[in-house]
Design a protein around this motif. Structure first.
Motif, PDB file in Angstrom:
ATOM      1  N   PRO A  71       0.826  -1.215   0.000  1.00 19.53           N
ATOM      2  CA  PRO A  71       0.000   0.000   0.000  1.00 19.53           C
ATOM      3  C   PRO A  71       0.855   1.258   0.000  1.00 19.53           C
ATOM      4  O   PRO A  71       1.951   1.281   0.559  1.00 19.53           O
ATOM      5  CB  PRO A  71      -0.806  -0.119   1.299  1.00 19.53           C
ATOM      6  CG  PRO A  71      -0.003  -1.033   2.163  1.00 19.53           C
ATOM      7  CD  PRO A  71       0.701  -1.985   1.260  1.00 19.53           C
ATOM      8  N   ALA A  72       0.344   2.283  -0.656  1.00 21.04           N
ATOM      9  CA  ALA A  72       0.989   3.591  -0.666  1.00 21.04           C
ATOM     10  C   ALA A  72       0.205   4.509   0.249  1.00 21.04           C
ATOM     11  O   ALA A  72      -0.966   4.819  -0.018  1.00 21.04           O
ATOM     12  CB  ALA A  72       1.025   4.161  -2.083  1.00 21.04           C
ATOM     13  N   GLN A  73       0.822   4.915   1.344  1.00 26.93           N
ATOM     14  CA  GLN A  73       0.125   5.760   2.310  1.00 26.93           C
ATOM     15  C   GLN A  73      -0.301   7.064   1.652  1.00 26.93           C
ATOM     16  O   GLN A  73       0.400   7.628   0.819  1.00 26.93           O
ATOM     17  CB  GLN A  73       1.034   6.041   3.500  1.00 26.93           C
ATOM     18  CG  GLN A  73       1.293   4.820   4.376  1.00 26.93           C
ATOM     19  CD  GLN A  73       2.124   5.141   5.596  1.00 26.93           C
ATOM     20  OE1 GLN A  73       2.306   6.303   5.952  1.00 26.93           O
ATOM     21  NE2 GLN A  73       2.639   4.107   6.254  1.00 26.93           N
ATOM     22  N   GLY A  74      -1.483   7.539   2.046  1.00 28.67           N
ATOM     23  CA  GLY A  74      -2.007   8.775   1.497  1.00 28.67           C
ATOM     24  C   GLY A  74      -2.809   8.584   0.230  1.00 28.67           C
ATOM     25  O   GLY A  74      -3.252   9.559  -0.388  1.00 28.67           O
ATOM     26  N   SER A  75      -2.995   7.336  -0.197  1.00 31.06           N
ATOM     27  CA  SER A  75      -3.795   7.060  -1.395  1.00 31.06           C
ATOM     28  C   SER A  75      -4.441   5.693  -1.237  1.00 31.06           C
ATOM     29  O   SER A  75      -4.191   4.972  -0.269  1.00 31.06           O
ATOM     30  CB  SER A  75      -2.917   7.080  -2.651  1.00 31.06           C
ATOM     31  OG  SER A  75      -2.120   5.911  -2.726  1.00 31.06           O
ATOM     32  N   ASN A  76      -5.272   5.342  -2.193  1.00 28.76           N
ATOM     33  CA  ASN A  76      -5.879   4.011  -2.186  1.00 28.76           C
ATOM     34  C   ASN A  76      -5.201   3.109  -3.213  1.00 28.76           C
ATOM     35  O   ASN A  76      -5.783   2.126  -3.675  1.00 28.76           O
ATOM     36  CB  ASN A  76      -7.385   4.101  -2.477  1.00 28.76           C
ATOM     37  CG  ASN A  76      -7.664   4.752  -3.825  1.00 28.76           C
ATOM     38  OD1 ASN A  76      -6.749   5.206  -4.518  1.00 28.76           O
ATOM     39  ND2 ASN A  76      -8.930   4.803  -4.203  1.00 28.76           N
ATOM     40  N   ARG A  77      -3.969   3.436  -3.562  1.00 28.47           N
ATOM     41  CA  ARG A  77      -3.233   2.693  -4.584  1.00 28.47           C
ATOM     42  C   ARG A  77      -2.154   1.811  -3.946  1.00 28.47           C
ATOM     43  O   ARG A  77      -1.809   1.967  -2.779  1.00 28.47           O
ATOM     44  CB  ARG A  77      -2.621   3.658  -5.603  1.00 28.47           C
ATOM     45  CG  ARG A  77      -3.672   4.465  -6.359  1.00 28.47           C
ATOM     46  CD  ARG A  77      -3.016   5.531  -7.214  1.00 28.47           C
ATOM     47  NE  ARG A  77      -2.110   4.924  -8.192  1.00 28.47           N
ATOM     48  CZ  ARG A  77      -1.069   5.559  -8.734  1.00 28.47           C
ATOM     49  NH1 ARG A  77      -0.796   6.803  -8.360  1.00 28.47           N
ATOM     50  NH2 ARG A  77      -0.310   4.952  -9.610  1.00 28.47           N
ATOM     51  N   PHE A  78      -1.623   0.899  -4.765  1.00 25.92           N
ATOM     52  CA  PHE A  78      -0.641  -0.067  -4.301  1.00 25.92           C
ATOM     53  C   PHE A  78       0.535  -0.122  -5.272  1.00 25.92           C
ATOM     54  O   PHE A  78       0.418   0.271  -6.429  1.00 25.92           O
ATOM     55  CB  PHE A  78      -1.272  -1.460  -4.198  1.00 25.92           C
ATOM     56  CG  PHE A  78      -2.339  -1.573  -3.143  1.00 25.92           C
ATOM     57  CD1 PHE A  78      -2.052  -2.106  -1.899  1.00 25.92           C
ATOM     58  CD2 PHE A  78      -3.630  -1.127  -3.399  1.00 25.92           C
ATOM     59  CE1 PHE A  78      -3.035  -2.210  -0.926  1.00 25.92           C
ATOM     60  CE2 PHE A  78      -4.619  -1.227  -2.436  1.00 25.92           C
ATOM     61  CZ  PHE A  78      -4.310  -1.773  -1.190  1.00 25.92           C
ATOM     62  N   VAL A  79       1.649  -0.639  -4.787  1.00 28.76           N
ATOM     63  CA  VAL A  79       2.835  -0.866  -5.614  1.00 28.76           C
ATOM     64  C   VAL A  79       2.962  -2.363  -5.858  1.00 28.76           C
ATOM     65  O   VAL A  79       3.154  -3.149  -4.926  1.00 28.76           O
ATOM     66  CB  VAL A  79       4.109  -0.351  -4.915  1.00 28.76           C
ATOM     67  CG1 VAL A  79       5.348  -0.695  -5.736  1.00 28.76           C
ATOM     68  CG2 VAL A  79       4.013   1.156  -4.697  1.00 28.76           C
ATOM     69  N   GLY A  80       2.818  -2.764  -7.114  1.00 30.96           N
ATOM     70  CA  GLY A  80       3.043  -4.146  -7.506  1.00 30.96           C
ATOM     71  C   GLY A  80       4.408  -4.288  -8.159  1.00 30.96           C
ATOM     72  O   GLY A  80       5.185  -3.324  -8.226  1.00 30.96           O
ATOM     73  N   PRO A  81       4.742  -5.465  -8.666  1.00 29.78           N
ATOM     74  CA  PRO A  81       6.058  -5.672  -9.282  1.00 29.78           C
ATOM     75  C   PRO A  81       6.354  -4.730 -10.434  1.00 29.78           C
ATOM     76  O   PRO A  81       7.499  -4.297 -10.614  1.00 29.78           O
ATOM     77  CB  PRO A  81       6.003  -7.123  -9.749  1.00 29.78           C
ATOM     78  CG  PRO A  81       5.016  -7.778  -8.834  1.00 29.78           C
ATOM     79  CD  PRO A  81       3.982  -6.723  -8.562  1.00 29.78           C
ATOM     80  N   GLY A  82       5.347  -4.390 -11.237  1.00 30.50           N
ATOM     81  CA  GLY A  82       5.571  -3.482 -12.359  1.00 30.50           C
ATOM     82  C   GLY A  82       5.944  -2.084 -11.905  1.00 30.50           C
ATOM     83  O   GLY A  82       6.925  -1.498 -12.383  1.00 30.50           O
TER      84      GLY A  82
END
Length: 212
Positions: A71-82
């Motif tokens: 998870p990326a704090q401050g957003s509802n997004r995530f970091v995957g392998p790409g």
């Protein structure tokens, strides 16, 4: 006959085919990542110093993201392998950006992918509304007609397996970035091979050993 001298900067070997090109780029980025990790390990002020063992810390982050997006704090997004591969690759073009990479990895070591996501978004030109700039599309268009890439997916699999052994930290992400070029609907105009310029004035070709 109108040129006194010509300098070509950052040239690529014109005899390379597509897979040779992407393998060289993969090895170049992996080598630069190792240089970054060496630099960080030798500098206690590096944000990713990690007790003098940033390699172990890096490997732990990569393994965690392969298992589950971060998870990326401050957003509802995530970091995957790409996103992770883009985030790490982008700062390796120039050592002046290594500090940003160290800071992003230090956050990621604590479970916050926001720094990595910011680096990835910068590279892919992702805007706040979710749209993207066109640089990567231009890159694929140019690369795909300049350089012949194979269509067979097994060749990309084979190169990935090879790089997992020989350039494991970053290089193995690269082969399939060129798979779209193998499926490009317009054939490459060029056959790889030496370039000659009989009768030309002197030409200086400039490159470096550590430019990914």
């Amino acid at each position: 006959d109108r040129v006194r001298a010509l300098v070509l900067d950052a040239a690529l070997d014109p005899s390379l085919d597509g897979l040779s090109f992407i393998e060289g780029q993969a090895r170049g980025f992996d080598t630069e990542l190792e240089a970054f990790l060496d630099d960080c390990a030798a500098d206690m002020a590096c944000a990713f110093y990690s007790g003098g063992d940033p390699r172990a810390a890096y490997d732990a982050i990569a393994a965690a993201i392969e298992t589950s997006p971060m998870p990326a704090q401050g957003s509802n997004r995530f970091v995957g392998p790409g996103e992770f591969a883009y985030a790490v690759s982008a700062p390796l073009y120039r050592p002046s950006s290594w500090k940003k990479l160290a800071e992003a990895l230090a956050k990621a070591a604590k479970g916050d992918g926001s720094g990595l996501l910011s680096l990835s978004d910068g590279y892919t030109e992702r805007k706040s509304d979710g749209s993207y700039g066109g640089t990567l599309e231009v890159y694929y268009g140019v690369l795909s007609v300049d350089t012949p890439f194979p269509k067979e997916v097994n060749l990309y699999d084979d190169l990935t397996k090879k790089l997992e052994m020989e350039a494991p930290r970053l290089g193995a992400y690269f082969p399939f970035t060129s798979y779209p070029s193998g499926q490009w609907p317009v054939s490459s105009w060029r056959t790889p091979g030496p370039v000659t310029a009989a009768g030309a004035a002197p030409i200086l070709v400039v490159g470096s050993t550590s430019d990914p």
